[in-house]
Design an enzyme around this catalytic site. Structure first.
Site, PDB file in Angstrom:
ATOM      1  N   SER A  50       6.991  11.527   2.269  1.00 21.45           N
ATOM      2  CA  SER A  50       7.865  10.424   2.710  1.00 21.45           C
ATOM      3  C   SER A  50       9.321  10.790   2.431  1.00 21.45           C
ATOM      4  O   SER A  50       9.606  11.761   1.711  1.00 21.45           O
ATOM      5  CB  SER A  50       7.506   9.148   1.937  1.00 21.45           C
ATOM      6  OG  SER A  50       7.850   9.325   0.565  1.00 21.45           O
ATOM      7  N   ASP A  82       5.997  11.510   6.706  1.00 20.48           N
ATOM      8  CA  ASP A  82       5.483  10.138   6.763  1.00 20.48           C
ATOM      9  C   ASP A  82       6.657   9.170   6.993  1.00 20.48           C
ATOM     10  O   ASP A  82       7.667   9.223   6.272  1.00 20.48           O
ATOM     11  CB  ASP A  82       4.799   9.848   5.413  1.00 20.48           C
ATOM     12  CG  ASP A  82       3.980   8.579   5.415  1.00 20.48           C
ATOM     13  OD1 ASP A  82       3.503   8.181   6.493  1.00 20.48           O
ATOM     14  OD2 ASP A  82       3.804   7.996   4.322  1.00 20.48           O
ATOM     15  N   HIS A 178       0.729  -1.744   3.506  1.00 13.96           N
ATOM     16  CA  HIS A 178       1.119  -0.778   2.478  1.00 13.96           C
ATOM     17  C   HIS A 178       1.071  -1.399   1.079  1.00 13.96           C
ATOM     18  O   HIS A 178       1.281  -2.594   0.927  1.00 13.96           O
ATOM     19  CB  HIS A 178       2.536  -0.261   2.759  1.00 13.96           C
ATOM     20  CG  HIS A 178       2.615   0.612   3.977  1.00 13.96           C
ATOM     21  ND1 HIS A 178       3.226   0.218   5.140  1.00 13.96           N
ATOM     22  CD2 HIS A 178       2.133   1.862   4.202  1.00 13.96           C
ATOM     23  CE1 HIS A 178       3.139   1.193   6.034  1.00 13.96           C
ATOM     24  NE2 HIS A 178       2.477   2.200   5.493  1.00 13.96           N
ATOM     25  N   GLY A 179       0.817  -0.547   0.094  1.00 11.89           N
ATOM     26  CA  GLY A 179       0.885  -0.987  -1.295  1.00 11.89           C
ATOM     27  C   GLY A 179      -0.455  -1.416  -1.868  1.00 11.89           C
ATOM     28  O   GLY A 179      -1.501  -1.289  -1.217  1.00 11.89           O
ATOM     29  N   HIS A 211      -2.449   3.360   8.879  1.00  9.35           N
ATOM     30  CA  HIS A 211      -1.629   3.374   7.653  1.00  9.35           C
ATOM     31  C   HIS A 211      -2.157   2.307   6.697  1.00  9.35           C
ATOM     32  O   HIS A 211      -2.991   1.486   7.068  1.00  9.35           O
ATOM     33  CB  HIS A 211      -0.162   3.046   8.003  1.00  9.35           C
ATOM     34  CG  HIS A 211       0.577   4.201   8.577  1.00  9.35           C
ATOM     35  ND1 HIS A 211       1.588   4.839   7.908  1.00  9.35           N
ATOM     36  CD2 HIS A 211       0.427   4.866   9.750  1.00  9.35           C
ATOM     37  CE1 HIS A 211       2.042   5.836   8.649  1.00  9.35           C
ATOM     38  NE2 HIS A 211       1.352   5.881   9.781  1.00  9.35           N
ATOM     39  N   ASN A 254      -4.331   7.095   6.206  1.00  6.62           N
ATOM     40  CA  ASN A 254      -3.262   7.346   5.220  1.00  6.62           C
ATOM     41  C   ASN A 254      -3.585   6.742   3.866  1.00  6.62           C
ATOM     42  O   ASN A 254      -3.885   5.542   3.774  1.00  6.62           O
ATOM     43  CB  ASN A 254      -1.960   6.713   5.715  1.00  6.62           C
ATOM     44  CG  ASN A 254      -1.305   7.508   6.817  1.00  6.62           C
ATOM     45  OD1 ASN A 254      -1.901   8.404   7.392  1.00  6.62           O
ATOM     46  ND2 ASN A 254      -0.061   7.181   7.103  1.00  6.62           N
ATOM     47  N   ASP A 256      -2.050   6.571  -0.090  1.00  8.57           N
ATOM     48  CA  ASP A 256      -1.050   6.839  -1.118  1.00  8.57           C
ATOM     49  C   ASP A 256      -1.324   5.996  -2.364  1.00  8.57           C
ATOM     50  O   ASP A 256      -1.460   6.513  -3.476  1.00  8.57           O
ATOM     51  CB  ASP A 256       0.360   6.552  -0.571  1.00  8.57           C
ATOM     52  CG  ASP A 256       1.445   6.985  -1.549  1.00  8.57           C
ATOM     53  OD1 ASP A 256       1.114   7.546  -2.602  1.00  8.57           O
ATOM     54  OD2 ASP A 256       2.634   6.761  -1.274  1.00  8.57           O
TER      55      ASP A 256
HETATM   56  P1  13P Z   1      -1.413   2.782   1.110  1.00 12.23           P
HETATM   57  O1  13P Z   1      -0.282   2.083   0.437  1.00 12.23           O
HETATM   58  O2  13P Z   1      -2.508   1.831   1.492  1.00 12.23           O
HETATM   59  O3  13P Z   1      -1.946   3.926   0.314  1.00 12.23           O
HETATM   60  O4  13P Z   1      -0.857   3.385   2.502  1.00 12.23           O
HETATM   61  C1  13P Z   1      -0.184   4.613   2.525  1.00 12.23           C
HETATM   62  C2  13P Z   1       0.466   4.877   3.844  1.00 12.23           C
HETATM   63  O5  13P Z   1       0.241   4.238   4.842  1.00 12.23           O
HETATM   64  C3  13P Z   1       1.414   6.000   3.883  1.00 12.23           C
HETATM   65  O6  13P Z   1       2.037   6.097   5.122  1.00 12.23           O
HETATM   66  O1  G3H Z   2       3.817   4.298   3.508  1.00 11.88           O
HETATM   67  C1  G3H Z   2       4.486   4.648   2.541  1.00 11.88           C
HETATM   68  C2  G3H Z   2       3.969   5.592   1.521  1.00 11.88           C
HETATM   69  O2  G3H Z   2       3.128   4.932   0.615  1.00 11.88           O
HETATM   70  C3  G3H Z   2       5.076   6.335   0.854  1.00 11.88           C
HETATM   71  O3  G3H Z   2       5.668   5.574  -0.144  1.00 11.88           O
HETATM   72  O4  G3H Z   2       8.067   5.805   0.441  1.00 11.88           O
HETATM   73  O5  G3H Z   2       7.375   5.113  -1.867  1.00 11.88           O
HETATM   74  O6  G3H Z   2       7.013   7.462  -1.098  1.00 11.88           O
HETATM   75  P1  G3H Z   2       7.134   6.001  -0.695  1.00 11.88           P
HETATM   76 ZN    ZN Z   3       2.364   4.206   6.078  1.00 17.18          ZN
END
Ligand code: 13P
Ligand code: G3H
Ligand code: ZN
Length: 309
Positions: A50, A82, A178-179, A211, A254, A256
């Site tokens: 990212s 990303d 996300h999150g 995602h 995806n 994270d």
């Molecule tokens: P999560 O926060 O569900 O792991 O999603 C990650 C993501 O979409 C990164 O682009």
């Molecule tokens: O979708 C986002 C990813 O989880 C990346 O998170 O921008 O904090 O690295 P970040």
């Molecule tokens: Zn994402």
């Protein structure tokens, strides 16, 4: 083997009814944990970076770490940007050796999203790099931007978007976010499989991206809270829903947040059991081992990409 694009990975995944894991990387232990797991089960990989990761670790360090993983494992690995926010960041990653970039124009009106995405596609394709676009917006927190509600993808727009931009894959919004806090306590997790089906029907054979697809595995949250953490109820996407999506047009999933939780749980447990330790190699080993175990579980139980490298 050099870095590869995701083109062949997605073709095989679509036909085979499985998905490729796209894991976010920020440092050496995360790269090593993920690639060690993939090596053990012989899975192709997308490692994604990212803007926040580039700011934290610097482009060149991440590039070299991924090159080292490539040499160490011999696996097919695609290195992906990303959530590229603008043309410049995508260009910088194309020029800097990535094999795939995402241009995230999802928060722009349709015509602006088309124009921006096409500009990135034209540049990336001229350099042998593939592009992921996005239509529809996920709720949740990403790079300090907090989107309160989903804006589901309109299936009526996907064909025109793909045709006019020339993107190689498309991220859609069907209720993931996300999150770590994807659903409210008491809320039943649900995804709009009707939208995914409609998109799949309108774009036969075209790779779709999900995602915000962490499951927020409860044992990691419990461990964090048992050893001094204070996370509120965290609920993610159930694994059976991800398996269902992987069997459909979704070729890239995806992840994270689950990596973050696994690493933090390992380190918190380490300090609880060894309060006298202060050598980073000791506690980071436990974080890295947790990442390896998590990624193996994802590949085998959720993605189905084991044995496909
Ligand atoms: P999560 O926060 O569900 O792991 O999603 C990650 C993501 O979409 C990164 O682009
Ligand atoms: O979708 C986002 C990813 O989880 C990346 O998170 O921008 O904090 O690295 P970040
Ligand atoms: Zn994402």
């Amino acid at each position: 083997m050099p870095l590869v694009t995701s083109t062949e990975m997605f073709q095989k995944a679509y036909k085979g009814g499985y998905a490729i894991g796209a894991f976010n990387v920020n440092n050496m232990e995360i790269v090593q944990g993920i690639t060690e797991a993939a090596k053990e089960v012989n899975a192709p990989l997308i490692l994604q970076v990212s803007a926040g990761a580039r700011k934290y670790a610097k482009h060149v360090y991440l590039m070299k770490l991924v090159e080292a993983a490539l040499e160490d494992t011999g696996l097919p690995i695609c290195l992906h940007l990303d959530h590229g926010a603008d043309f410049e960041v995508c260009k910088s990653c194309v020029d800097g050796g990535f094999t795939s970039v995402m241009i995230d124009g999802s928060h722009h009106p349709f015509e602006e999203n088309v124009a921006l995405t096409k500009q990135v596609v034209d540049y990336a394709h001229a350099h042998g790099v593939v592009v992921e676009g996005e239509l529809g917006q996920l709720a949740g927190i990403e790079d300090d931007v907090n989107v309160a509600a989903h804006s589901y993808t309109d299936p009526a727009q996907v064909q025109e978007f793909v045709e006019r931009t020339g993107v190689d894959s498309l991220a859609i919004a069907i209720g993931t976010s996300h999150g770590a806090y994807k659903f409210k306590p008491g809320q039943k997790p649900a995804l709009r499989f009707d939208i995914l089906t409609e998109v799949q029907n309108r774009l036969p054979g075209f790779p779709i991206v999900l995602h915000g697809a962490s499951s927020v595995i409860p044992e990691y949250v419990q461990t964090i809270n048992e050893y001094g953490g204070n996370m509120p109820d965290a609920i993610g996407i159930p694994e059976d829903m991800l398996r269902q999506a992987a069997g459909m047009a979704v070729c890239k999933i995806n992840i994270d947040s689950d990596l973050r939780l696994a690493m933090t749980a390992g380190i918190r447990r380490h300090f609880a059991e060894h309060p006298d330790h202060f050598d980073p190699r000791q506690y980071l080993t436990d974080g890295r081992d947790n990442i390896r175990d998590l990624v193996k579980r994802k590949i085998v139980n959720v993605l189905g990409s084991d044995g496909k490298a």
